[in-house]
Design a protein around this motif. Sequence first.
Motif, PDB file in Angstrom:
ATOM      1  N   LEU A 104       0.816  -1.203   0.000  1.00  0.00           N
ATOM      2  CA  LEU A 104       0.000   0.000   0.000  1.00  0.00           C
ATOM      3  C   LEU A 104       0.854   1.259   0.000  1.00  0.00           C
ATOM      4  CD1 LEU A 104      -2.981  -0.857   2.365  1.00  0.00           C
ATOM      5  CD2 LEU A 104      -3.047  -0.459  -0.084  1.00  0.00           C
ATOM      6  N   GLY A 105       2.092   1.149   0.493  1.00  0.00           N
ATOM      7  CA  GLY A 105       2.967   2.309   0.501  1.00  0.00           C
ATOM      8  C   GLY A 105       3.211   2.832  -0.901  1.00  0.00           C
ATOM      9  N   ARG A 106       3.557   1.922  -1.808  1.00  0.00           N
ATOM     10  CA  ARG A 106       3.812   2.335  -3.185  1.00  0.00           C
ATOM     11  C   ARG A 106       2.529   2.749  -3.889  1.00  0.00           C
ATOM     12  NH1 ARG A 106       5.199  -1.904  -5.906  1.00  0.00           N
ATOM     13  NH2 ARG A 106       5.225  -3.464  -4.256  1.00  0.00           N
ATOM     14  N   LYS A 107       1.439   2.079  -3.601  1.00  0.00           N
ATOM     15  CA  LYS A 107       0.177   2.356  -4.293  1.00  0.00           C
ATOM     16  C   LYS A 107      -0.474   3.659  -3.824  1.00  0.00           C
ATOM     17  CE  LYS A 107      -4.282   0.130  -5.321  1.00  0.00           C
ATOM     18  NZ  LYS A 107      -4.072   0.017  -6.765  1.00  0.00           N
ATOM     19  N   LEU A 108      -0.492   3.870  -2.512  1.00  0.00           N
ATOM     20  CA  LEU A 108      -1.217   5.010  -1.956  1.00  0.00           C
ATOM     21  C   LEU A 108      -0.354   6.240  -1.729  1.00  0.00           C
ATOM     22  CD1 LEU A 108      -3.612   3.509   0.745  1.00  0.00           C
ATOM     23  CD2 LEU A 108      -4.167   4.238  -1.567  1.00  0.00           C
ATOM     24  N   PHE A 109       0.887   6.032  -1.264  1.00  0.00           N
ATOM     25  CA  PHE A 109       1.631   7.160  -0.723  1.00  0.00           C
ATOM     26  C   PHE A 109       2.638   7.785  -1.681  1.00  0.00           C
ATOM     27  CE2 PHE A 109       0.383   4.534   2.979  1.00  0.00           C
ATOM     28  CZ  PHE A 109      -0.551   5.420   3.490  1.00  0.00           C
ATOM     29  N   LEU A 110       3.105   7.050  -2.685  1.00  0.00           N
ATOM     30  CA  LEU A 110       4.019   7.675  -3.647  1.00  0.00           C
ATOM     31  C   LEU A 110       3.362   8.857  -4.378  1.00  0.00           C
ATOM     32  CD1 LEU A 110       6.173   4.822  -5.233  1.00  0.00           C
ATOM     33  CD2 LEU A 110       6.870   6.623  -3.642  1.00  0.00           C
ATOM     34  N   GLN A 114       4.856  12.674  -4.312  1.00  0.00           N
ATOM     35  CA  GLN A 114       5.106  13.474  -5.515  1.00  0.00           C
ATOM     36  C   GLN A 114       4.463  14.845  -5.402  1.00  0.00           C
ATOM     37  OE1 GLN A 114       3.298  12.016  -9.153  1.00  0.00           O
ATOM     38  NE2 GLN A 114       5.000  12.783 -10.378  1.00  0.00           N
ATOM     39  N   GLN A 115       3.220  14.884  -4.931  1.00  0.00           N
ATOM     40  CA  GLN A 115       2.524  16.161  -4.774  1.00  0.00           C
ATOM     41  C   GLN A 115       3.191  17.020  -3.710  1.00  0.00           C
ATOM     42  OE1 GLN A 115      -1.685  15.745  -4.153  1.00  0.00           O
ATOM     43  NE2 GLN A 115      -2.020  17.895  -3.741  1.00  0.00           N
ATOM     44  N   TYR A 116       3.635  16.392  -2.638  1.00  0.00           N
ATOM     45  CA  TYR A 116       4.285  17.123  -1.542  1.00  0.00           C
ATOM     46  C   TYR A 116       5.583  17.776  -2.011  1.00  0.00           C
ATOM     47  CZ  TYR A 116       6.378  17.901   3.084  1.00  0.00           C
ATOM     48  OH  TYR A 116       6.963  18.454   4.181  1.00  0.00           O
ATOM     49  N   LEU A 117       6.392  17.028  -2.763  1.00  0.00           N
ATOM     50  CA  LEU A 117       7.663  17.563  -3.245  1.00  0.00           C
ATOM     51  C   LEU A 117       7.460  18.728  -4.204  1.00  0.00           C
ATOM     52  CD1 LEU A 117       9.697  14.268  -3.801  1.00  0.00           C
ATOM     53  CD2 LEU A 117      10.077  15.996  -2.031  1.00  0.00           C
ATOM     54  N   LYS A 118       6.403  18.664  -4.999  1.00  0.00           N
ATOM     55  CA  LYS A 118       6.114  19.773  -5.902  1.00  0.00           C
ATOM     56  C   LYS A 118       5.719  21.026  -5.117  1.00  0.00           C
ATOM     57  CE  LYS A 118       4.649  17.107  -9.961  1.00  0.00           C
ATOM     58  NZ  LYS A 118       3.498  16.767 -10.860  1.00  0.00           N
ATOM     59  N   LYS A 119       4.993  20.821  -4.029  1.00  0.00           N
ATOM     60  CA  LYS A 119       4.509  21.960  -3.247  1.00  0.00           C
ATOM     61  C   LYS A 119       5.607  22.582  -2.401  1.00  0.00           C
ATOM     62  CE  LYS A 119       0.730  23.371  -0.191  1.00  0.00           C
ATOM     63  NZ  LYS A 119      -0.504  22.933   0.521  1.00  0.00           N
ATOM     64  N   VAL A 123      12.209  20.661   0.544  1.00  0.00           N
ATOM     65  CA  VAL A 123      12.198  19.416   1.317  1.00  0.00           C
ATOM     66  C   VAL A 123      12.776  18.294   0.473  1.00  0.00           C
ATOM     67  CG1 VAL A 123      10.753  17.695   2.486  1.00  0.00           C
ATOM     68  CG2 VAL A 123      10.191  20.123   2.682  1.00  0.00           C
ATOM     69  N   ARG A 124      13.587  17.455   1.102  1.00  0.00           N
ATOM     70  CA  ARG A 124      14.081  16.221   0.497  1.00  0.00           C
ATOM     71  C   ARG A 124      13.442  15.060   1.253  1.00  0.00           C
ATOM     72  NH1 ARG A 124      18.074  19.160   2.150  1.00  0.00           N
ATOM     73  NH2 ARG A 124      18.811  17.603   3.642  1.00  0.00           N
ATOM     74  N   ILE A 125      13.088  13.994   0.558  1.00  0.00           N
ATOM     75  CA  ILE A 125      12.426  12.856   1.192  1.00  0.00           C
ATOM     76  C   ILE A 125      13.237  11.592   0.972  1.00  0.00           C
ATOM     77  CG2 ILE A 125      10.412  11.309   1.104  1.00  0.00           C
ATOM     78  CD1 ILE A 125       8.644  13.679   0.702  1.00  0.00           C
ATOM     79  N   ARG A 284       7.827  20.230   8.178  1.00  0.00           N
ATOM     80  CA  ARG A 284       7.836  19.260   7.084  1.00  0.00           C
ATOM     81  C   ARG A 284       7.028  18.006   7.448  1.00  0.00           C
ATOM     82  NH1 ARG A 284      12.965  19.418   9.157  1.00  0.00           N
ATOM     83  NH2 ARG A 284      13.698  17.536  10.233  1.00  0.00           N
ATOM     84  N   VAL A 285       7.042  17.643   8.753  1.00  0.00           N
ATOM     85  CA  VAL A 285       6.272  16.471   9.194  1.00  0.00           C
ATOM     86  C   VAL A 285       4.797  16.809   9.261  1.00  0.00           C
ATOM     87  CG1 VAL A 285       5.956  14.776  11.036  1.00  0.00           C
ATOM     88  CG2 VAL A 285       8.259  15.622  10.508  1.00  0.00           C
ATOM     89  N   ARG A 286       4.484  17.932   9.880  1.00  0.00           N
ATOM     90  CA  ARG A 286       3.088  18.321  10.060  1.00  0.00           C
ATOM     91  C   ARG A 286       2.385  18.511   8.718  1.00  0.00           C
ATOM     92  NH1 ARG A 286       3.959  22.662  12.413  1.00  0.00           N
ATOM     93  NH2 ARG A 286       3.411  24.156  10.788  1.00  0.00           N
ATOM     94  N   HIS A 287       3.040  19.169   7.774  1.00  0.00           N
ATOM     95  CA  HIS A 287       2.426  19.418   6.470  1.00  0.00           C
ATOM     96  C   HIS A 287       2.254  18.123   5.676  1.00  0.00           C
ATOM     97  CE1 HIS A 287       2.099  23.844   6.088  1.00  0.00           C
ATOM     98  NE2 HIS A 287       3.053  23.856   6.989  1.00  0.00           N
ATOM     99  N   PHE A 288       3.178  17.173   5.839  1.00  0.00           N
ATOM    100  CA  PHE A 288       3.017  15.899   5.131  1.00  0.00           C
ATOM    101  C   PHE A 288       1.815  15.138   5.686  1.00  0.00           C
ATOM    102  CE2 PHE A 288       3.626  11.436   4.222  1.00  0.00           C
ATOM    103  CZ  PHE A 288       3.989  11.456   2.885  1.00  0.00           C
ATOM    104  N   ILE A 289       1.666  15.116   7.005  1.00  0.00           N
ATOM    105  CA  ILE A 289       0.521  14.432   7.611  1.00  0.00           C
ATOM    106  C   ILE A 289      -0.781  15.085   7.160  1.00  0.00           C
ATOM    107  CG2 ILE A 289      -0.648  13.911   9.783  1.00  0.00           C
ATOM    108  CD1 ILE A 289       2.112  13.654  11.081  1.00  0.00           C
TER     109      ILE A 289
END
Length: 319
Positions: A104-110, A114-119, A123-125, A284-289
């Motif tokens: 589910l990590g690859r299916k749901l969270f990638l 991608q959207q987070y890095l664009k915004k 931030v580096r992940i 960076r953690v709060r915004h990702f959540i």
Amino acid sequence: MAGSKVNDILVFLAVVDAGNFVAGGKAFGLSRSTAGKAITRLEDSYGVRLLNRTTRALHLTEEGQKLYEHGEAIRSAIEAADASIKGSPGTPSGMLRISAPDALGRKLFLPIVQQYLKKWPNVRIEMSFSDRIDRIVEEGFDLAIRVGVNTPDNGLVARTVLSDEPLLCAAPAYFREHLRPTSIEQLDTHELIQFSSRGERQGWNLTAENGVETSAKGRVRLRMDSAEALRDAALAGFGIAMLPKLLVQEDIEAGRLERVLPRVRCGRIPILVLYPHKRLLEPRVRHFIDLMVKQLNQRSAPASQQESTGKRSRTSCTQ
């Protein structure tokens, strides 16, 4: 002395990130040789080799990996201080280290990553796809995403961001050799594929259409610690599996898998985000959540978003 060592550690991080001394040194306005001397000073100070050098690449030693992880905490603290002084404490920056389940990590969270890095371009992940939860803090992760696990009593905050419905399913090929069950009791004569990790075995607590709860007692000859592997085994006709709807819905719609006992309820599978107890979460953690909650709730019904420190889920399912 401590200040000069911090500078050398920051140079070390830059060299590792860049993969060579030239680019790493350039990030600090240093020559290749000066950057190399900074790392040599660190190795002399600690009495260990931090990097194995070849003509083409640099490779971290075990000690180098430890220093890199601690160095990331130093760099993050400096970046947080800089952001605070500059008046933008809410702007995400720095390294965000995430641990997520494989399937589910690859299916749901990638897509979310991608959207987070664009915004947030500053931030580096770094992601690790694993179901381990026992060393999240020690291995330097900012947060971990887990599906249907018991929250460990190790100082982690657990927040449920979504819940999913597990489904019983099997491939059409399996039913060419076995009769389709019409009741939970008939599962006793079937091959079941179940999840197991570190000695903890998945149990199937099922609720029949009349509301009676019972456990499936079929033959379990195959257990695995990966939801993706369980899905592959089900697709290959090994037997009946219980898997998250988010993982197998497309297979069911395409006819690669069939629902088994569709009127039987299998409970709910919580999707959790785990993170260390902290007075304040880094931006960076709060915004990702926040982004993760928004995106996941667009895919499913709103889930309870309570925080806990050790509640056990009734349905123990897959990662």
